[in-house]
Design a protein around this motif. Structure first.
Motif, mmCIF file in Angstrom:
data_model
loop_
_atom_site.group_PDB
_atom_site.id
_atom_site.type_symbol
_atom_site.label_atom_id
_atom_site.label_comp_id
_atom_site.label_asym_id
_atom_site.label_seq_id
_atom_site.Cartn_x
_atom_site.Cartn_y
_atom_site.Cartn_z
ATOM 1 N N LEU A 224 1.110 -4.296 2.363
ATOM 2 C CA LEU A 224 0.406 -3.956 3.554
ATOM 3 C C LEU A 224 0.488 -2.393 4.261
ATOM 4 O O LEU A 224 0.022 -1.732 5.587
ATOM 5 C CB LEU A 224 0.994 -4.821 5.148
ATOM 6 C CG LEU A 224 0.290 -6.420 4.496
ATOM 7 C CD1 LEU A 224 1.156 -6.804 6.084
ATOM 8 C CD2 LEU A 224 -0.964 -6.556 4.429
ATOM 9 N N VAL A 225 1.727 -1.797 4.028
ATOM 10 C CA VAL A 225 2.466 -0.302 4.289
ATOM 11 C C VAL A 225 1.784 0.998 3.320
ATOM 12 O O VAL A 225 1.081 1.448 3.819
ATOM 13 C CB VAL A 225 3.615 -0.247 4.523
ATOM 14 C CG1 VAL A 225 4.053 0.642 5.213
ATOM 15 C CG2 VAL A 225 3.568 -1.571 5.750
ATOM 16 N N ILE A 226 2.484 0.928 2.054
ATOM 17 C CA ILE A 226 2.309 1.992 1.426
ATOM 18 C C ILE A 226 0.262 1.720 0.467
ATOM 19 O O ILE A 226 0.487 0.310 -0.280
ATOM 20 C CB ILE A 226 3.500 1.735 0.155
ATOM 21 C CG1 ILE A 226 5.002 1.999 0.795
ATOM 22 C CG2 ILE A 226 3.209 2.587 -0.793
ATOM 23 C CD1 ILE A 226 6.124 1.724 0.518
ATOM 24 N N PRO A 227 0.319 2.460 0.330
ATOM 25 C CA PRO A 227 -1.278 2.627 -0.329
ATOM 26 C C PRO A 227 -0.861 2.716 -1.588
ATOM 27 O O PRO A 227 -0.447 2.372 -2.098
ATOM 28 C CB PRO A 227 -1.866 4.286 -0.264
ATOM 29 C CG PRO A 227 -0.810 4.303 0.569
ATOM 30 C CD PRO A 227 0.129 4.283 1.014
ATOM 31 N N LYS A 228 -2.409 1.937 -2.173
ATOM 32 C CA LYS A 228 -2.298 1.063 -3.147
ATOM 33 C C LYS A 228 -1.272 1.959 -4.864
ATOM 34 O O LYS A 228 -0.812 1.730 -5.337
ATOM 35 C CB LYS A 228 -3.526 0.284 -4.129
ATOM 36 C CG LYS A 228 -3.425 -0.642 -4.862
ATOM 37 C CD LYS A 228 -4.560 -1.261 -5.462
ATOM 38 C CE LYS A 228 -4.788 -2.115 -6.140
ATOM 39 N NZ LYS A 228 -4.699 -0.758 -7.493
ATOM 40 N N ARG A 229 -2.155 3.380 -4.842
ATOM 41 C CA ARG A 229 -1.636 4.025 -5.296
ATOM 42 C C ARG A 229 -0.343 4.563 -6.104
ATOM 43 O O ARG A 229 0.270 4.423 -6.877
ATOM 44 C CB ARG A 229 -2.111 5.373 -5.801
ATOM 45 C CG ARG A 229 -2.297 6.773 -6.706
ATOM 46 C CD ARG A 229 -3.497 7.376 -6.457
ATOM 47 N NE ARG A 229 -2.797 8.892 -7.209
ATOM 48 C CZ ARG A 229 -4.397 9.483 -7.733
ATOM 49 N NH1 ARG A 229 -4.966 8.859 -7.531
ATOM 50 N NH2 ARG A 229 -3.661 10.870 -8.428
ATOM 51 N N GLN A 230 -0.092 4.590 -4.761
ATOM 52 C CA GLN A 230 1.947 4.833 -4.817
ATOM 53 C C GLN A 230 2.568 3.867 -4.768
ATOM 54 O O GLN A 230 3.348 4.047 -6.249
ATOM 55 C CB GLN A 230 2.373 5.726 -3.409
ATOM 56 C CG GLN A 230 1.824 6.922 -2.874
ATOM 57 C CD GLN A 230 0.640 6.933 -2.459
ATOM 58 O OE1 GLN A 230 -0.348 6.547 -2.380
ATOM 59 N NE2 GLN A 230 -0.194 7.691 -1.765
#
Length: 460
Positions: free
Chosen positions: A372-378
């Motif tokens: 819910l915090v870190i973007p999917k790509r990263q």
């Protein structure tokens, strides 16, 4: 209005070693060093003192600010290399940069660091093992002092320079004026005014915004569009013992199959602990470890960071990283914590699940969902890297491996300087991590030594 030959704005690694070398080399310069943080003995984090379990956002943060800078209460890890940790070699040459870092190492040893082992990746088969699994180990020598020994060494350096260098703490520089005669007027929040011939911007990462603003006002070019975003991994020390016993600090880089993104390990702390730190009001995570065996834990921690380099017209890479960290703070009230098994199964870690976790966390954090915090790509890149590391350190991808979020490494805007670390404004210098030229303890310290030798020759 008092006049000095040299004013150093910042008492971090670069400022401290600048002051040390100016004390050691015979010269006639009068020197003042100013820092917005506290003296060494007053840098007490309320969490470490046992007064609270959560970050209370001290202003300024004792972990990040004060004598010795952010490196004081860190792991005390000095990497001697030009493969990572900054670009000092691009300004002074590779041979000179290594010589300066080797010199810093001799100073640290003379001040009490000689008992700390000097590790090297040079004579190890770890590089071969890594390559067989599409992982790349960077070359370096590393002296691990430990947080406890590091503080003692910095205290001895303070005692060495205190009679030669004037120092002011809990004092912020509020304004810098470039006078018509070429001198600088430095104003502080204590309503002091000083004049100097040479002004050194050495405010470190926590002073990056101040340095950037000062440079903008003077029309000095800055370049930056990178930020590293990731997590702090914590797992039983036995998982990485065969690596940490051999090289201690392993800088491993991986290029993901899915996105072709670069992911790297950073700041490995065998038998260490995860800590919270406050940068400009945003709580992120870091890691420490100690020289004293009695202070060691059963866990090892390290960061996994995904490099993000943005193209035009976007120019706010640090703000991008800050926004992700703020989201973590919003959801978790500070640092978020998740089991790796929960992350890959698409479920949040809860207090109930954490009670069954075999890996005991060393930092009290809020169980939650990093997706819910870190973007999917990263996040996809981090997960892929964990599975890659599991091939050379089986157990890395265990369900009970802990992930703390977020960890963000901000890259200060690289200030345009020459080989003397001088800007286009004569007498105005920028060095250390605050300049963007370096981003490691060893290279920041080396930049201070380099400038000290130049200024000492000027004031013979």
């Amino acid at each position: 209005m008092k006049k000095y030959d040299i004013i150093i704005a910042g008492a971090g690694a670069s400022g401290v070693f600048l002051a040390y070398e100016l004390t050691k080399i015979k010269n006639n310069a009068t020197v003042l060093m100013i820092d917005k943080g506290a003296k060494l003995e007053d840098r007490i984090c309320p969490i470490k003192a046992g007064r609270t379990e959560n970050c209370v956002k001290c202003a300024p943060c004792h972990i990040m600010n004060g004598y010795g800078g952010a490196g004081t209460l860190s792991d005390g890890k000095y990497n001697i290399t030009t493969q990572f940790g900054g670009d000092l070699h691009k300004y002074v040459g590779t041979e000179k940069a290594i010589e300066l870092m080797e010199y810093v190492d001799t100073v640290l040893c003379s001040m009490g660091g000689s008992d700390a082992k000097l590790y090297s990746t040079g004579n190890t088969d770890l590089k071969t093992r890594a390559l067989r699994n599409n992982l790349h180990l960077l070359d370096a020598k590393v002296r691990h002092l430990g947080t406890d020994r590091n503080v003692q060494i910095l205290g001895r350096i303070f005692d060495y320079i205190k009679d030669r260098i004037d120092m002011m703490f809990k004092t912020s520089v509020t304004e810098v004026i470039h006078n018509e005669n070429g001198t600088f007027t430095v104003k502080t929040d204590k309503e002091d005014e000083f004049v100097c011939n040479e002004l050194v911007l050495a405010a470190g990462r926590s002073g990056s915004k101040w340095i950037a603003e000062t440079c903008r006002r003077f029309g000095i070019e800055q370049k930056s569009n990178r930020v590293d975003i990731g997590v702090r991994v914590e797992l039983p020390a036995e998982v990485f013992k065969h690596i940490t016993d051999e090289v201690y600090e392993s800088k491993i880089v991986y290029k993901t199959d899915k996105y072709n993104d670069m992911v790297r390990t950073f700041c490995m702390n065998p038998y260490g602990e995860v800590v919270a730190e406050n940068t400009n009001g945003i709580v992120t995570v870091n890691g420490h470890s100690y020289a004293d065996p009695k202070l060691r834990t059963e866990n090892t921690n390290f960061a996994l960071l995904v490099s993000n380099t943005f193209t035009e017209p976007f120019k706010n890479s640090n703000e991008y990283g800050e926004s992700i960290a703020r989201l973590s703070n919003m959801l978790g009230g500070g640092v978020l914590l998740q089991r790796f098994g929960d992350l890959v199964k698409g479920r949040r870690s809860s207090e109930r699940r954490m009670e069954k976790c075999f890996t005991r966390p060393t930092l009290k954090a809020t169980p939650g969902d990093l997706s819910l915090v870190i973007p999917k790509r990263q996040l996809d890149s981090i997960i892929e890297m964990i599975y890659a590391l599991d091939k050379i350190a089986p157990g890395t991808a265990n369900e009970d491996t802990l992930l703390y979020g977020v960890e963000v490494k901000f890259y200060n805007s690289k200030v345009e300087v020459d080989g003397s670390l001088e800007t286009k404004i004569r007498g105005l210098y920028a060095l250390g991590d605050g300049s963007g030229v370096t981003h490691s303890l060893s290279q920041a310290s080396a930049s201070g030594v380099h400038l000290a030798r130049i200024l000492a020759a000027k004031y013979q």
